[in-house]
Design an enzyme around this catalytic site. Structure first.
Site, PDB file in Angstrom:
ATOM      1  N   HIS A  61      29.898  19.918  25.672  1.00  0.00           N
ATOM      2  CA  HIS A  61      30.297  20.765  24.542  1.00  0.00           C
ATOM      3  C   HIS A  61      31.722  20.492  24.076  1.00  0.00           C
ATOM      4  CE1 HIS A  61      26.690  23.009  25.414  1.00  0.00           C
ATOM      5  NE2 HIS A  61      27.103  23.250  26.647  1.00  0.00           N
ATOM      6  N   HIS A  70      40.716  22.965  26.526  1.00  0.00           N
ATOM      7  CA  HIS A  70      39.671  22.175  25.868  1.00  0.00           C
ATOM      8  C   HIS A  70      39.928  22.161  24.364  1.00  0.00           C
ATOM      9  CE1 HIS A  70      38.204  26.339  25.690  1.00  0.00           C
ATOM     10  NE2 HIS A  70      37.812  25.977  24.473  1.00  0.00           N
ATOM     11  N   HIS A 126      38.414  21.806  20.141  1.00  0.00           N
ATOM     12  CA  HIS A 126      37.361  21.955  19.124  1.00  0.00           C
ATOM     13  C   HIS A 126      37.755  21.082  17.938  1.00  0.00           C
ATOM     14  CE1 HIS A 126      35.547  25.475  21.159  1.00  0.00           C
ATOM     15  NE2 HIS A 126      36.792  25.715  21.539  1.00  0.00           N
ATOM     16  N   HIS A 156      42.474  24.990  22.944  1.00  0.00           N
ATOM     17  CA  HIS A 156      42.419  26.292  23.621  1.00  0.00           C
ATOM     18  C   HIS A 156      42.894  26.168  25.059  1.00  0.00           C
ATOM     19  CE1 HIS A 156      39.135  27.882  20.703  1.00  0.00           C
ATOM     20  NE2 HIS A 156      40.356  28.001  20.220  1.00  0.00           N
ATOM     21  N   THR A 189      34.461  31.556  22.162  1.00  0.00           N
ATOM     22  CA  THR A 189      33.796  31.062  20.947  1.00  0.00           C
ATOM     23  C   THR A 189      32.541  30.265  21.271  1.00  0.00           C
ATOM     24  OG1 THR A 189      35.082  29.013  20.893  1.00  0.00           O
ATOM     25  CG2 THR A 189      36.014  30.939  19.763  1.00  0.00           C
ATOM     26  N   THR A 190      32.146  30.272  22.552  1.00  0.00           N
ATOM     27  CA  THR A 190      30.879  29.648  22.959  1.00  0.00           C
ATOM     28  C   THR A 190      30.077  30.678  23.751  1.00  0.00           C
ATOM     29  OG1 THR A 190      31.890  28.823  25.008  1.00  0.00           O
ATOM     30  CG2 THR A 190      31.859  27.319  23.126  1.00  0.00           C
TER      31      THR A 190
HETATM   32  C1  GRE Z   1      35.140  27.990  24.829  1.00  0.00           C
HETATM   33  O1  GRE Z   1      34.208  27.634  25.562  1.00  0.00           O
HETATM   34  O2  GRE Z   1      35.358  27.501  23.721  1.00  0.00           O
HETATM   35  C2  GRE Z   1      36.039  29.068  25.353  1.00  0.00           C
HETATM   36  C3  GRE Z   1      36.050  29.373  26.713  1.00  0.00           C
HETATM   37  C4  GRE Z   1      36.899  30.344  27.214  1.00  0.00           C
HETATM   38  C5  GRE Z   1      37.737  31.008  26.359  1.00  0.00           C
HETATM   39  C6  GRE Z   1      37.740  30.714  24.997  1.00  0.00           C
HETATM   40  C7  GRE Z   1      36.892  29.722  24.472  1.00  0.00           C
HETATM   41  O3  GRE Z   1      35.229  28.708  27.573  1.00  0.00           O
HETATM   42  O4  GRE Z   1      36.902  29.422  23.165  1.00  0.00           O
HETATM   43 ZN    ZN Z   2      37.394  27.135  22.863  1.00  0.00          ZN
END
Ligand code: GRE
Ligand code: ZN
Length: 261
Positions: free
Chosen positions: A64, A93, A95, A118, A203-204
């Site tokens: 992801h 991570h 996006h 993030h 957000t997931t």
């Molecule tokens: C995500 O998987 O995008 C995520 C998390 C934990 C906190 C915020 C977030 O795994 O967006």
């Molecule tokens: Zn995130």
């Protein structure tokens, strides 16, 4: 690796709520932050600890996103700002979007940035990440926005070089650069008191509504080429993970604050 979800088709964001009811809740992220609607506030100084120095770090393709973790004894933490206790680093991570005009999750004045970082931290008094996510104030996430430019950003060089080694889902490698956490957790200390903050969610899936978001106002930059490396990893369904941002969710009466230092 969390569940069976994706960013397109029958497992895309508009379908997440069938399996994960919380994704249909009233405190969801991301949101569009309209500067004309924010409430200004003076919070205590946001403080970073354990960021300096080197950290052994790992980078994973979890299907992801590109995720970085550390199992070092010296872990970054934050306190102050809108949070009234210490939160400990868990993972960071990214996006991104299919092109440079999209990619961020939170929007500012309806503007999408090319990428969002993030930095996920858990409330120390709960003892562990797994315990913290059972509590409604369990997490704080630092959100950093990046706009695509021609100039490479030196802070991404070492990880971009190693992205080809994590193209396959489940790949996990040691990052050769031991300063990567220092660069990514607190990239711009001079601008660290200038942020928006609001209550929201992961957000997931499972979209848990346990996050105090801290979104830094000042965007940074990343080059078109550096960004392209992120789009080259594979996703859980075997295709390239060309984009992994969730669309904005209703604010539903929540207040977004802006810190005025
Ligand atoms: C995500 O998987 O995008 C995520 C998390 C934990 C906190 C915020 C977030 O795994 O967006
Ligand atoms: Zn995130």
């Amino acid at each position: 690796v969390a569940g069976n979800f994706s960013y397109d088709g029958t497992n895309g964001p508009s379908h997440w709520g069938k399996e994960y009811k919380t994704c249909l809740g009233k405190y969801q992220s991301p949101i569009d932050i309209e500067e004309k609607d924010v409430t200004t506030m003076t919070f205590p100084e946001l403080q970073f600890s354990g960021v300096e120095g080197s950290h052994k770090a790992y980078m994973t393709n979890n299907g992801h996103t590109v995720m970085i973790q550390s199992f070092d004894s010296n872990v970054p933490s934050i306190s102050g700002g809108p949070i009234n206790s210490t939160y400990v680093f868990q993972q960071l991570h990214f996006h991104w979007g299919p092109n440079d005009n999209q990619g961020s999750e939170d929007l500012i004045n309806n503007h999408s940035f090319s990428m969002e970082l993030h930095v996920v931290l858990w409330k120390k008094e709960y003892g562990s990440y797994d315990e913290a996510i059972k509590r409604d104030d369990g997490l704080t996430v630092l959100g950093y926005l990046y706009q695509a430019t021609d100039e490479p950003n030196p802070m991404f060089e070492s990880i971009v070089q190693q992205i080809p080694d994590i193209v396959g889902v489940g790949s996990n490698i040691t990052i050769s650069d031991n300063n990567v956490l220092k660069k990514l957790v607190a990239p711009d200390i001079a601008s660290a008191q200038n942020y928006f903050t609001y209550r929201g969610s992961l957000t997931t899936p499972p979209c848990l509504e346990i996050v105090q978001w801290i979104d830094f106002v000042k965007p940074q930059h990343i080059s078109h080429e550096q960004l392209a490396a992120f789009r080259s990893i594979q996703s859980a369904d075997g295709t390239n993970l060309t984009h992994n941002f969730r669309p904005v969710q209703p604010l539903d009466g929540r207040t977004v604050y802006r810190n005025i230092a």
